[in-house]
Design a protein around this motif. Structure first.
Motif, mmCIF file in Angstrom:
data_model
loop_
_atom_site.group_PDB
_atom_site.id
_atom_site.type_symbol
_atom_site.label_atom_id
_atom_site.label_comp_id
_atom_site.label_asym_id
_atom_site.label_seq_id
_atom_site.Cartn_x
_atom_site.Cartn_y
_atom_site.Cartn_z
ATOM 1 N N GLN A 137 -34.057 -43.218 13.014
ATOM 2 C CA GLN A 137 -34.773 -43.960 12.090
ATOM 3 C C GLN A 137 -35.787 -43.151 11.515
ATOM 4 O OE1 GLN A 137 -37.283 -46.786 14.351
ATOM 5 N NE2 GLN A 137 -35.438 -48.181 14.928
ATOM 6 N N SER A 138 -36.077 -43.679 10.048
ATOM 7 C CA SER A 138 -36.952 -42.741 9.038
ATOM 8 C C SER A 138 -38.485 -43.246 9.685
ATOM 9 C CB SER A 138 -36.915 -43.523 7.634
ATOM 10 O OG SER A 138 -37.375 -44.684 7.829
ATOM 11 N N THR A 139 -39.433 -42.445 9.312
ATOM 12 C CA THR A 139 -40.669 -42.810 9.735
ATOM 13 C C THR A 139 -41.428 -44.259 9.337
ATOM 14 O OG1 THR A 139 -41.664 -41.898 7.661
ATOM 15 C CG2 THR A 139 -41.522 -40.513 9.646
ATOM 16 N N ASP A 140 -40.467 -44.846 8.519
ATOM 17 C CA ASP A 140 -40.914 -46.202 8.201
ATOM 18 C C ASP A 140 -39.906 -47.366 8.791
ATOM 19 O OD1 ASP A 140 -38.497 -46.198 6.635
ATOM 20 O OD2 ASP A 140 -39.480 -46.640 4.965
ATOM 21 N N GLY A 141 -39.078 -46.798 9.733
ATOM 22 C CA GLY A 141 -38.316 -47.567 10.702
ATOM 23 C C GLY A 141 -37.108 -47.915 10.027
ATOM 24 N N ARG A 142 -36.590 -47.503 8.943
ATOM 25 C CA ARG A 142 -35.161 -47.662 8.381
ATOM 26 C C ARG A 142 -34.111 -46.825 9.133
ATOM 27 N NH1 ARG A 142 -34.561 -45.091 4.017
ATOM 28 N NH2 ARG A 142 -36.473 -44.091 4.133
#
Length: 149
Positions: free
Chosen positions: A130-135
């Motif tokens: 995941q990306s740091t924003d949860g994607r």
């Protein structure tokens, strides 16, 4: 037999990790340690590995700080091998390998072990990057860059 090339000074984190846990016996020892195995004889019985290979892998995992050798908890003269905090951080690696194996190496409806949450008995969710924003990220969404020192 030629000695294997050490990767402990490589610039690549994957190469350094494989230097510590990159053979099947080391990974299976770590897997068994997560499953609660801690004694030499139990590792040997479960894995079917030669004593000299097991002793060498356990020694290397202790030296790398993945396992800690300590007196057996039952007061006998034996040692037990326990995961250290560093070793416990390998949990997602073992889960990822397990999930990859389940998804790619078994025929449909073929029997195999599965990992479930102890409290609920429910299957463990598929790991994802995941990306740091949860994607959720796929392999082509990321790039490796050199870290400045």
């Amino acid at each position: 037999m030629a000695e294997r090339k050490r990767m402990n000074t490589a610039a690549c984190p994957v190469a350094r990790a494989l230097d510590v846990i990159g053979d099947r016996w080391s990974l299976l020892i770590v897997r068994d340690a997560f499953d609660g195995i801690s004694r030499f004889s139990d590792f040997q019985k479960n894995l079917g590995v030669a004593r000299n290979i097991l002793a060498a892998r356990l020694k290397a995992l202790v030296e790398a700080g993945v396992l800690e050798a300590q007196p057996a908890s039952d007061g006998t003269a034996y040692q037990q091998y326990m995961l250290t905090a560093k070793g416990q951080t390998l949990f997602p690696v073992i889960v990822g390998l397990r999930q990859w194996g389940e998804g790619n190496l078994f025929r449909r409806n073929e029997r195999h072990s599965r990992m479930v949450e102890r409290a609920s008995g429910q299957a463990v969710a598929q790991l994802e990057v995941q990306s740091t924003d949860g994607r959720q990220l796929a392999f082509n969404d990321v790039v490796v860059v050199e870290k400045a020192t």
